[in-house]
Write a protein that holds these residues in place. Structure first.
Motif, PDB file in Angstrom:
ATOM      1  N   GLU A   1       0.700  -1.444  -0.029  1.00 51.49           N
ATOM      2  CA  GLU A   1       0.101   0.116  -0.104  1.00 51.49           C
ATOM      3  C   GLU A   1       0.869   1.186  -0.017  1.00 51.49           C
ATOM      4  O   GLU A   1       0.577   2.263  -0.679  1.00 51.49           O
ATOM      5  N   ARG A   2       1.886   0.966   0.492  1.00 52.32           N
ATOM      6  CA  ARG A   2       2.979   2.305   0.616  1.00 52.32           C
ATOM      7  C   ARG A   2       3.984   2.298  -0.383  1.00 52.32           C
ATOM      8  O   ARG A   2       4.898   3.130  -0.388  1.00 52.32           O
ATOM      9  N   GLN A   3       3.869   1.321  -1.134  1.00 54.34           N
ATOM     10  CA  GLN A   3       4.882   1.161  -2.074  1.00 54.34           C
ATOM     11  C   GLN A   3       6.355   1.039  -1.566  1.00 54.34           C
ATOM     12  O   GLN A   3       7.300   1.456  -2.270  1.00 54.34           O
ATOM     13  N   SER A   4       6.371   0.502  -0.605  1.00 48.10           N
ATOM     14  CA  SER A   4       7.693   0.480   0.222  1.00 48.10           C
ATOM     15  C   SER A   4       8.447  -0.914  -0.156  1.00 48.10           C
ATOM     16  O   SER A   4       8.065  -1.725  -0.431  1.00 48.10           O
ATOM     17  N   LEU A   5      10.041  -0.515  -0.271  1.00 43.62           N
ATOM     18  CA  LEU A   5      10.904  -1.582  -0.615  1.00 43.62           C
ATOM     19  C   LEU A   5      11.449  -2.199   0.474  1.00 43.62           C
ATOM     20  O   LEU A   5      12.038  -3.261   0.672  1.00 43.62           O
ATOM     21  N   VAL A   6      10.909  -1.391   1.776  1.00 48.48           N
ATOM     22  CA  VAL A   6      11.599  -1.807   3.144  1.00 48.48           C
ATOM     23  C   VAL A   6      11.194  -3.308   3.419  1.00 48.48           C
ATOM     24  O   VAL A   6      10.010  -3.634   3.284  1.00 48.48           O
ATOM     25  N   GLY A   7      11.942  -4.258   4.164  1.00 47.82           N
ATOM     26  CA  GLY A   7      11.628  -5.498   4.516  1.00 47.82           C
ATOM     27  C   GLY A   7      12.449  -6.453   3.883  1.00 47.82           C
ATOM     28  O   GLY A   7      13.171  -6.407   2.990  1.00 47.82           O
ATOM     29  N   THR A   8      12.193  -7.762   4.765  1.00 47.67           N
ATOM     30  CA  THR A   8      12.667  -9.102   3.837  1.00 47.67           C
ATOM     31  C   THR A   8      12.011  -9.539   2.717  1.00 47.67           C
ATOM     32  O   THR A   8      10.924  -9.476   2.643  1.00 47.67           O
ATOM     33  N   PHE A   9      12.841  -9.981   1.639  1.00 45.89           N
ATOM     34  CA  PHE A   9      12.291 -10.555   0.356  1.00 45.89           C
ATOM     35  C   PHE A   9      13.188 -11.495   0.321  1.00 45.89           C
ATOM     36  O   PHE A   9      14.374 -11.650  -0.075  1.00 45.89           O
ATOM     37  N   ARG A  10      12.470 -12.756   0.221  1.00 46.71           N
ATOM     38  CA  ARG A  10      13.307 -14.087  -0.156  1.00 46.71           C
ATOM     39  C   ARG A  10      12.998 -14.790  -1.285  1.00 46.71           C
ATOM     40  O   ARG A  10      11.770 -14.786  -1.850  1.00 46.71           O
ATOM     41  N   LEU A  11      14.091 -14.835  -1.980  1.00 49.75           N
ATOM     42  CA  LEU A  11      14.100 -15.344  -3.473  1.00 49.75           C
ATOM     43  C   LEU A  11      14.707 -16.724  -3.447  1.00 49.75           C
ATOM     44  O   LEU A  11      15.736 -16.857  -3.264  1.00 49.75           O
ATOM     45  N   GLY A  12      14.130 -17.553  -4.124  1.00 53.74           N
ATOM     46  CA  GLY A  12      14.536 -18.936  -4.531  1.00 53.74           C
ATOM     47  C   GLY A  12      14.938 -18.920  -5.980  1.00 53.74           C
ATOM     48  O   GLY A  12      14.600 -18.222  -6.788  1.00 53.74           O
ATOM     49  N   ILE A  13      16.102 -19.672  -6.159  1.00 54.73           N
ATOM     50  CA  ILE A  13      16.627 -19.691  -7.689  1.00 54.73           C
ATOM     51  C   ILE A  13      17.099 -21.136  -7.806  1.00 54.73           C
ATOM     52  O   ILE A  13      17.694 -21.801  -6.890  1.00 54.73           O
ATOM     53  N   LEU A  14      17.178 -21.527  -9.037  1.00 55.13           N
ATOM     54  CA  LEU A  14      17.678 -22.903  -9.531  1.00 55.13           C
ATOM     55  C   LEU A  14      19.244 -22.842  -9.449  1.00 55.13           C
ATOM     56  O   LEU A  14      19.855 -21.614  -9.995  1.00 55.13           O
ATOM     57  N   PRO A  15      19.728 -23.800  -9.130  1.00 59.39           N
ATOM     58  CA  PRO A  15      21.443 -23.895  -9.065  1.00 59.39           C
ATOM     59  C   PRO A  15      22.048 -23.779 -10.427  1.00 59.39           C
ATOM     60  O   PRO A  15      23.127 -23.484 -10.554  1.00 59.39           O
ATOM     61  N   THR A  16      21.098 -24.010 -11.570  1.00 62.02           N
ATOM     62  CA  THR A  16      21.772 -24.038 -12.946  1.00 62.02           C
ATOM     63  C   THR A  16      21.500 -22.661 -13.340  1.00 62.02           C
ATOM     64  O   THR A  16      22.093 -22.394 -14.605  1.00 62.02           O
ATOM     65  N   ILE A  17      20.785 -21.668 -12.721  1.00 61.29           N
ATOM     66  CA  ILE A  17      20.573 -20.235 -13.240  1.00 61.29           C
ATOM     67  C   ILE A  17      21.601 -19.394 -12.357  1.00 61.29           C
ATOM     68  O   ILE A  17      22.151 -18.598 -12.873  1.00 61.29           O
ATOM     69  N   ALA A  18      21.502 -19.784 -11.010  1.00 63.08           N
ATOM     70  CA  ALA A  18      22.128 -18.807 -10.068  1.00 63.08           C
ATOM     71  C   ALA A  18      23.718 -18.064 -10.467  1.00 63.08           C
ATOM     72  O   ALA A  18      23.739 -17.090 -10.492  1.00 63.08           O
ATOM     73  N   PRO A  19      24.755 -19.307 -10.767  1.00 64.51           N
ATOM     74  CA  PRO A  19      26.101 -18.664 -10.915  1.00 64.51           C
ATOM     75  C   PRO A  19      26.038 -17.802 -12.035  1.00 64.51           C
ATOM     76  O   PRO A  19      27.042 -17.076 -12.213  1.00 64.51           O
ATOM     77  N   TYR A  20      25.221 -17.803 -13.011  1.00 68.99           N
ATOM     78  CA  TYR A  20      25.344 -16.963 -14.253  1.00 68.99           C
ATOM     79  C   TYR A  20      24.518 -15.785 -14.357  1.00 68.99           C
ATOM     80  O   TYR A  20      24.914 -15.014 -14.914  1.00 68.99           O
TER      81      TYR A  20
END
Length: 308
Positions: A85-104
């Motif tokens: 509602e506040r369009q705030s970016l503050v706070g924790t955001f948890r992102l999952g990512i495949l091991p075959t994508i992450a290093p690159y």
């Protein structure tokens, strides 16, 4: 009973280790143990069986943890509603990512994003597709960078980019003289492939009809793309790499790369979220940062490619 106590028992359940759970929760082990013991006293049940080897949830403990997951997810949703509602970016955001994508992919956008938005607390975890779906369902992660698959209709998907598969061929292989690799050429080759459960492997096996796909597993289990590249460089077999890996290669390594013949096997990389995801302002930031970080040609699917 508090949300903090629920966070602690969920962490212990996931990690099966009190010290690791305490570290993840940002408290000392005695503090975490005391809070869990207090909860057990309040409920008059034993939630975990403790031994020197492992920590295992009791039958009733497993049921309590499952409910705690749901409560934590709902509590987080309240905070997310306010943040959006506040369009705030503050706070924790948890992102999952495949091991075959992450290093690159991560080095291309993540350091810049973190530097530009120090107010954000971003947590990134590498995990396979099945683990990502489970984590999204339990509210352990907010979104994930994955490969689009047919069984993802229960989620929202935003296309990030399209990435071709490339063959990585040892200098001693009969394929080293080929300019392009045909799927039929792979039948007689020793292939270094990831374990089952990696969609990177599963898509290649299906596209190339690799009937001998288990040969490398009997030689080397639990490998990674980088490990298999070293095997190829040492003079044995063929493996496969994603297109984004190209920019990290030396000239010598590039000499071992062979593109596929048309149609070129290509994966669609997407941002995956639950249908009820709320923090769209943060998600737009990630999606835009990722799209801006990859070559423009990878943003569109062309007629020489084939989705796998």
């Amino acid at each position: 009973m508090t949300l903090q106590q629920m966070e602690y028992i969920v962490a212990v359940y996931r990690l099966r280790h009190f010290a690791k759970a305490a570290e993840q929760c940002g408290v000392t082990q005695p503090t975490l143990s005391a809070m869990i013991q207090k909860l057990e006293t309040e409920l008059d049940v034993k939630l975990f069986e403790r031994s020197s080897q492992q920590v295992v949830p009791t039958p009733v403990g497993k049921l309590v943890v499952e409910q705690a997951w749901k409560v934590l997810a709902r509590a987080k949703k309240i905070k997310d509603i306010v943040s959006e509602e506040r369009q705030s970016l503050v706070g924790t955001f948890r992102l999952g990512i495949l091991p075959t994508i992450a290093p690159y992919l991560l080095p291309r956008f993540f350091p810049k994003l973190v530097a530009a938005h120090p107010e954000m607390d971003i947590r990134v975890t590498e995990m396979k597709s099945a683990d990502i779906k489970r984590a999204l369902g339990r509210g352990e992660i907010d979104a994930a960078v994955v490969v689009s698959l047919d069984d993802m209709d229960a989620y929202d998907r935003q296309t990030l980019f399209y990435e071709q598969f490339l063959a990585y061929v040892s200098a001693t292989s009969t394929l080293s003289s080929c300019r392009h690799i045909k799927t039929a050429d792979l039948a007689s080759q020793f292939l270094w492939l990831l374990d089952e459960g990696h969609c990177f492997r599963d898509q290649l096996v299906k596209f190339c009809n690799l009937k001998s796909a288990c040969d490398s597993k009997s030689t080397y289990s639990l490998g990674s793309i980088e490990t298999f590249m070293r095997m190829v460089e040492a003079g044995q077999g063929v493996t496969f790499i994603p297109e984004l890996a190209l920019e990290q290669l030396t000239d010598g390594q590039r000499s071992l790369v062979r593109p596929f013949a048309i149609p070129i096997p290509t994966r669609e990389v997407v941002m995956l979220t639950n249908k009820n995801f709320i923090r769209h302002a943060v998600l737009r930031l990630f999606v835009d940062a990722i799209r801006d970080s990859v070559p423009a040609r990878m943003l569109k699917f062309n007629n020489t490619e084939q989705r796998v």
